[in-house]
Design a protein around this motif. Structure first.
Motif, mmCIF file in Angstrom:
data_model
loop_
_atom_site.group_PDB
_atom_site.id
_atom_site.type_symbol
_atom_site.label_atom_id
_atom_site.label_comp_id
_atom_site.label_asym_id
_atom_site.label_seq_id
_atom_site.Cartn_x
_atom_site.Cartn_y
_atom_site.Cartn_z
ATOM 1 N N UNK A 36 0.824 -1.125 0.109
ATOM 2 C CA UNK A 36 -0.066 -0.056 -0.106
ATOM 3 C C UNK A 36 0.897 1.215 0.157
ATOM 4 N N UNK A 68 2.335 -11.574 -2.983
ATOM 5 C CA UNK A 68 0.777 -11.704 -2.740
ATOM 6 C C UNK A 68 0.487 -10.346 -2.406
ATOM 7 N N UNK A 72 -2.588 -8.084 -4.726
ATOM 8 C CA UNK A 72 -3.915 -7.511 -4.483
ATOM 9 C C UNK A 72 -4.029 -6.089 -4.911
ATOM 10 N N UNK A 75 -4.769 -5.743 -8.663
ATOM 11 C CA UNK A 75 -6.119 -6.031 -9.100
ATOM 12 C C UNK A 75 -6.815 -4.612 -8.872
ATOM 13 N N UNK A 114 -11.155 -11.527 -14.006
ATOM 14 C CA UNK A 114 -12.013 -10.745 -13.065
ATOM 15 C C UNK A 114 -12.184 -9.433 -13.281
ATOM 16 N N UNK B 140 -7.351 -18.665 -3.959
ATOM 17 C CA UNK B 140 -6.621 -17.636 -4.163
ATOM 18 C C UNK B 140 -7.380 -16.450 -4.696
ATOM 19 N N UNK B 141 -8.140 -16.981 -5.637
ATOM 20 C CA UNK B 141 -8.837 -15.585 -6.134
ATOM 21 C C UNK B 141 -9.805 -14.996 -5.304
ATOM 22 N N UNK B 144 -8.211 -13.102 -2.648
ATOM 23 C CA UNK B 144 -7.693 -11.690 -3.128
ATOM 24 C C UNK B 144 -8.982 -10.523 -3.411
ATOM 25 N N UNK B 145 -9.909 -11.239 -3.723
ATOM 26 C CA UNK B 145 -11.151 -10.451 -4.039
ATOM 27 C C UNK B 145 -11.655 -9.976 -2.832
ATOM 28 N N UNK B 146 -11.777 -10.771 -1.786
ATOM 29 C CA UNK B 146 -12.557 -10.431 -0.645
ATOM 30 C C UNK B 146 -11.834 -9.869 0.748
ATOM 31 N N UNK B 147 -10.243 -10.115 0.529
ATOM 32 C CA UNK B 147 -9.544 -9.551 1.887
ATOM 33 C C UNK B 147 -9.281 -8.231 1.730
ATOM 34 N N UNK B 148 -9.208 -7.442 2.779
ATOM 35 C CA UNK B 148 -8.778 -6.029 2.638
ATOM 36 C C UNK B 148 -7.201 -6.120 2.964
ATOM 37 N N UNK B 149 -6.529 -4.939 2.968
ATOM 38 C CA UNK B 149 -5.071 -4.905 3.152
ATOM 39 C C UNK B 149 -4.402 -5.523 4.511
ATOM 40 N N UNK B 152 -4.142 -9.184 4.196
ATOM 41 C CA UNK B 152 -3.242 -9.671 3.399
ATOM 42 C C UNK B 152 -2.147 -10.413 4.174
ATOM 43 N N UNK B 157 -3.108 -15.509 1.841
ATOM 44 C CA UNK B 157 -2.633 -15.561 0.851
ATOM 45 C C UNK B 157 -1.216 -16.167 0.352
#
Lengths: 124, 198
Positions: A36, A68, A72, A75, A114, B140-141, B144-149, B152, B157
């Protein structure tokens, strides 16, 4: 808008965000522990760009490695590009991978599944 | 080794220990060990040394990249999740090793963690180990889509990625140190792909 040029390091990618020349590129290694911290200014910059989009935008990802945490935020960048795209600006996103790097190719395919902005997979 | 429990302290280090450690490393094909504090600077240094060795060894590209990826996640997991100051020194430092055995590269980590995080971590590891290639891709997908920073890493992940890239099950173990902490050992195995170029 200001042009962003960042030299790549051992753990952060080279970044070019240059609307004047229509060059938008993130390349090299993206392994920051705090993704971030590194990427937020770029996301903020794209927020600004959204207000004054440029036509036929070319955005390239040419990464050798990414962790990883970066995965994120890449994306998030693609979602941002999708927003710009959906607002009516044409965008070409290119995802580069080395000829024999199947994991990187698969990563590009997964991003492509996605988001709705078109992603072209390019071998080099 | 006949006496592995013998404690060796810096104040009373027998010279034979150099040879003993060398033997242990040779016997187990461990070619890199780092013990101590983990930071991004350490991560970069360890990656740099290992990468140089793999390039010098002419290791095939795919294997080299997979090891590199697994190392990054392993090192950053230690750096993010290890706890310190809750036991004596010998058990609260973290350790990272790279070994090679039976055509497999081993990325090995050991670090203290809080006991109360073990059930969730164990569930995550078991879930990861129960999935096949497509299942891991899906997980994994979703993650990645549902987690917040802030999640992480904590959301696993890194572990999912290690399992995906390594292509093998993750081996893990928890050894209780005291009421607060345990030592968490993790081994990811990357099978060497034979080079077709040379």
């Amino acid at each position: 808008m200001v042009i962003i040029l960042l030299e790549g390091t051992e753990d952060t990618p080279k970044v070019i965000l240059d609307p004047e020349n229509n060059i938008f590129e993130i390349s090299g290694r993206s392994l920051p522990e705090d993704a971030v911290l590194f990427y937020q200014p770029l996301i903020d910059w794209l927020d600004e760009l959204e207000k004054t989009p440029i036509d036929n935008m070319n955005f390239s990802f040419k990464l050798e490695y990414f962790n990883t945490a970066s995965s994120k935020i890449i994306l998030d960048i693609l979602i941002k590009l999708q927003e710009i795209y959906e607002a009516g600006t044409s965008i070409t996103v290119k995802w580069y991978n080395l000829e024999n790097d199947e994991d990187m190719e698969e990563a590009g395919e997964e991003y492509s599944d996605l988001v709705d902005v078109p992603i072209e997979l390019v071998k080099y | 080794m006949e006496d592995t429990s013998r404690k060796i302290s810096a104040r009373n280090l027998p010279m034979s220990f150099v040879l003993e450690l060398h033997k242990v490393m040779e016997e187990n094909n461990i070619f890199m060990v780092y013990e101590g504090d983990f930071s991004q600077e350490v991560t970069k240094t360890v990656l740099h040394f290992t990468e140089r060795k793999f390039l010098a060894d002419n290791l095939e590209d795919t294997t080299r990249r997979k090891i590199f990826n697994v190392m990054v996640e392993s090192l950053q997991n230690i750096s993010k999740h290890s706890v310190s100051g809750l036991g004596d020194e010998s058990t609260t430092a973290s350790v990272f090793m790279i070994g090679y055995t039976n055509n497999n590269y081993l990325v090995i980590s050991g670090n203290p963690i809080l006991n109360h995080v073990i059930p969730k971590l164990k569930d995550m590891l078991d879930k990861i180990n129960s999935l096949d290639k497509d299942g891991l891709k899906q997980l994994y997908k979703e993650t990645r889509l549902n987690s917040t920073f802030s999640e992480v890493g904590g959301a696993g992940m890194g572990l999912i990625d290690m399992a995906r890239k390594s292509g093998n099950k993750l081996n893990y173990r928890f050894d209780k140190i005291n009421d607060k902490i345990s030592f968490y050992s993790l081994i990811a195995k990357i099978t060497k792909i034979e080079s077709t170029n040379n």
